[in-house]
Design a protein around this motif. Structure first.
Motif, short mmCIF file in Angstrom:
data_model
loop_
_atom_site.label_atom_id
_atom_site.label_comp_id
_atom_site.label_asym_id
_atom_site.label_seq_id
_atom_site.Cartn_x
_atom_site.Cartn_y
_atom_site.Cartn_z
N UNK A 427 33.39 14.23 35.43
CA UNK A 427 34.45 14.45 34.45
C UNK A 427 34.43 13.50 33.28
N UNK A 428 33.31 12.79 33.07
CA UNK A 428 33.21 11.84 31.96
C UNK A 428 32.22 12.39 30.93
N UNK A 437 37.12 10.50 29.70
CA UNK A 437 37.44 11.43 30.78
C UNK A 437 38.02 12.71 30.22
N UNK A 438 37.52 13.84 30.70
CA UNK A 438 37.89 15.14 30.10
C UNK A 438 39.35 15.50 30.34
N UNK A 439 39.98 14.95 31.36
CA UNK A 439 41.37 15.28 31.67
C UNK A 439 42.34 14.26 31.10
N UNK A 440 42.08 13.00 31.36
CA UNK A 440 43.03 11.95 30.96
C UNK A 440 42.78 11.42 29.56
N UNK A 441 41.56 11.59 29.05
CA UNK A 441 41.23 11.05 27.74
C UNK A 441 40.97 9.56 27.72
N UNK A 442 40.99 8.93 28.90
CA UNK A 442 40.76 7.48 28.96
C UNK A 442 39.28 7.17 28.78
N UNK A 443 38.95 6.01 28.21
CA UNK A 443 37.54 5.61 28.08
C UNK A 443 37.03 5.02 29.39
N UNK A 444 35.74 5.15 29.63
CA UNK A 444 35.14 4.54 30.82
C UNK A 444 34.75 3.11 30.45
#
Length: 625
Positions: A427-428, A437-444
């Protein structure tokens, strides 16, 4: 006042008895597999120099700081070489037994005159040597044994209590003999005996009016070959006890030959290397291949005054170095992310550029031992693994364990593409060069925390590779105090650690490193936060192994599960181990088949003629500069 020991606990924990019991015969030692090599009337161990002179001074270095001399508390920074439970024991406290340097796992009586083991491993009996003395001249007595046992069971740190959790009772047989009883639920194996061999009594008369549950910088009273003569934040000075009670027993012949050992603390290895080249420090165990290849080309070495030696170690390396991934934390709790990070690590490039091709990849948690997995699982391994099919990665059954090899020249493009595929599956995706992340929009993003410059250096190209995947990895170097506290509370995303597993692993160590019950307890070594029923099961199989065959099968099965869960990113282990030192000393032959390690400082000795030559040579060098 120190901790107050409840009378009821002492009454329950210790009993007197003279009843006959089923057991083997008393012996001068104990062997894990097979017979002891050395008889009770041996003159000395084969690997020692019985005529080694007991003179001279040795200057050692320690990278870090210290503020504690009490090994029984989980506070402060403990001075090296005083912890009885450490790998080679304590210089100031005597253990019941010590292992020999040229056998797989054999232990010989030191403070104990003899050992007697129940045939079913339900207990072990020791008889103290009646001539054992504390440094103040008072005898080591049963009262000291009883008091120390109660300290460990009821007042010591959680690591000590964990180590002795299977010892439920101490029984006093007579004035010099006592028995450790093991719990009904303990695995009845030779490991229990090895565990108790490190038991080192404390002097009750010294500690009973001091706080055993607090840190201290007051040099404690000991019984061992050295006492602490001086201590300050920069240095600890150990001086040989000339009337040491054990100096003439056969197992001690050739040991502990230096009159004085100064251990100087350094914050930085580069500063320590300057002191070493200047002759302020005498010896260093060099684990950095780059430094070994490049840091010692100076006048002392070129003039033959300074030596570089390489040897083959007899012990298993285990996972010599690895980048631990804390699976307690998001997103490292996703096995696909952990595998992607592992694939992004280009060991081969680092090995060529940084380590002068002096390392081999750690493709096992049990490198160079019979527990190292290779190829596909054997029938015995499959028998252990089958009950967990569906709970562990399927590739454990179908694929060999070695990691893919990268080209040591250039980028590891192939493995980076595999990493990208795994991250997308998890999902990244990449947006504007950042992994999102495709759902949360957070960066890895995650943080790599290290203490040593060597580790910082080895991770710089890794951080660069992660950037190419859109991952923002922050590399942070912290001082040792902060690192210690962060490790105790698992306050990190990733860090570099060693996992020594030995040829015959210790169950307490393995439980602390790998099992679920210690994943959330503070101050354990399960840094990855492993909670895996299959791992728990196999660790216990190793603990109860009654033969090398069953030990190796369980170890290889465990090795596969640990590797294919990607709890850490394996780095490498040295092809050979290195020591560097000024040529002031003599020492036994290094490495197998003669010894399992360097023997420093236990078995080395000061050579007056060599040292005079070195002093004259250093004076000439300084005079010519």
């Amino acid at each position: 006042m120190g901790f107050q020991w409840p009378a009821l606990v002492l009454t329950c924990a210790i009993t007197l008895s003279a009843l006959p019991v089923w057991s083997a015969e008393p012996s001068h030692g104990f062997s894990y597999f097979g017979d002891l090599k050395y008889p009770p009337d041996m003159a000395h161990f084969d690997y020692v120099n019985p005529d080694a002179p007991k003179v001279g001074r040795l200057n050692l270095a320690f990278i870090g700081t210290i503020n504690n001399l009490n090994p029984y508390v989980d506070k402060g920074l403990l001075s090296p070489y005083i912890n009885p439970s450490g790998g080679l024991g304590s210089w100031i406290y005597d253990p019941l037994m010590r292992f020999s340097e040229d056998e797989l796992a054999s232990y010989y009586g030191w403070l104990a005159e003899h050992v007697e083991v129940a045939d079913d491993y339900s207990w072990v009996t020791y008889k103290l040597r009646e001539n054992a003395r504390w440094h103040d001249g008072q005898p080591v007595t049963m009262a000291d044994v009883v008091w120390t046992f109660d300290v460990i069971k009821n007042g010591a740190s959680i690591s000590w209590r964990s180590n002795f959790r299977d010892v439920v009772r101490l029984e006093q047989i007579d004035s010099w003999t006592f028995r450790f009883h093991f719990s009904d639920t303990a695995e009845k194996t030779p490991q229990l005996i090895i565990l108790t061999s490190k038991f080192a009594p404390l002097p009750k008369h010294y500690w009973e009016d001091r706080a055993i549950d607090e840190t201290t910088v007051e040099p404690p009273l000991g019984s061992g070959p050295y006492r602490i003569a001086e201590i300050d934040p920069s240095k600890t000075v150990f001086e040989r006890v000339h009337d040491y009670w054990a100096k003439d027993i056969n197992v001690a012949v050739g040991y502990f030959n230096f009159d004085r050992i100064d251990v100087t603390n350094f914050f930085d290895k580069n500063v320590m290397l300057q002191a070493l080249r200047a002759g302020v420090i005498d010896y260093h165990f060099e684990e950095n291949e780059d430094d070994f290849a490049t840091a010692y080309d100076f006048a002392g070495y070129r003039n033959g005054l300074f030596r570089k030696e390489t040897y083959t170690m007899g012990y298993s390396y285990g996972m010599h170095f690895g980048v631990v991934l804390n699976s307690r934390r998001h997103p490292l709790n996703d096995i696909r992310v952990r595998e992607a990070l592992t694939l992004a690590y280009n060991f081969e490039w680092s090995n060529r550029v940084y380590w002068h091709s002096g390392m081999d990849r750690n493709n096992s948690y049990f490198m160079r031992s019979g527990l190292q997995a290779s190829g596909l699982p054997s029938a015995k391994e499959l028998e252990l693994l089958q009950p967990f099919r569906g709970q562990i990665p399927e590739r454990v059954f179908t694929e060999p364990v070695p990691l893919p090899r990268n080209d040591s020249f250039g980028r590891n493009r192939a493995t980076l593409l595999q990493a990208d595929s795994l991250l997308r599956d998890a999902g990244w995706e990449v947006k504007d060069f950042n992994r999102i992340h495709t759902v949360t929009g957070e960066p890895l993003t995650f943080e790599l925390v290290v203490t040593f410059r060597d580790h910082e250096r080895m991770l710089v190209p890794f951080v660069d590779n992660l950037k190419r995947l859109g991952i923002r990895a922050v590399l942070r170097r912290v001082e040792s105090n902060q690192m210690t506290n962060r490790l105790r509370s698992y306050d990190f995303d990733a860090t570099v650690r060693k996992f020594y597993t030995w040829k015959v692993p210790f169950p307490t160590r393995m439980r602390s490193q790998f099992t679920s019950q210690y994943a959330d307890l503070p101050n354990m070594t399960n840094y990855a936060g492993i909670k895996n029923p299959a791992v728990d099961f196999l660790v216990e199989k190793i603990a109860v192994a009654d033969s090398e065959e069953s030990l190796n099968a369980a170890g290889r099965a465990l090795d596969r599960i640990l590797l294919y869960n990607f709890y850490l990113i394996p780095d490498g282990h040295p092809i050979g181990r290195h020591v560097v030192h000024w040529d002031r000393f003599g020492h036994p032959p290094l490495g197998v088949p003669h010894m399992n390690w360097t023997g420093m400082p236990y078995l080395w000795w000061f050579d007056k003629e060599k040292s005079a030559r070195v002093d004259a040579g250093i004076a000439d060098i300084l005079g010519s500069e």
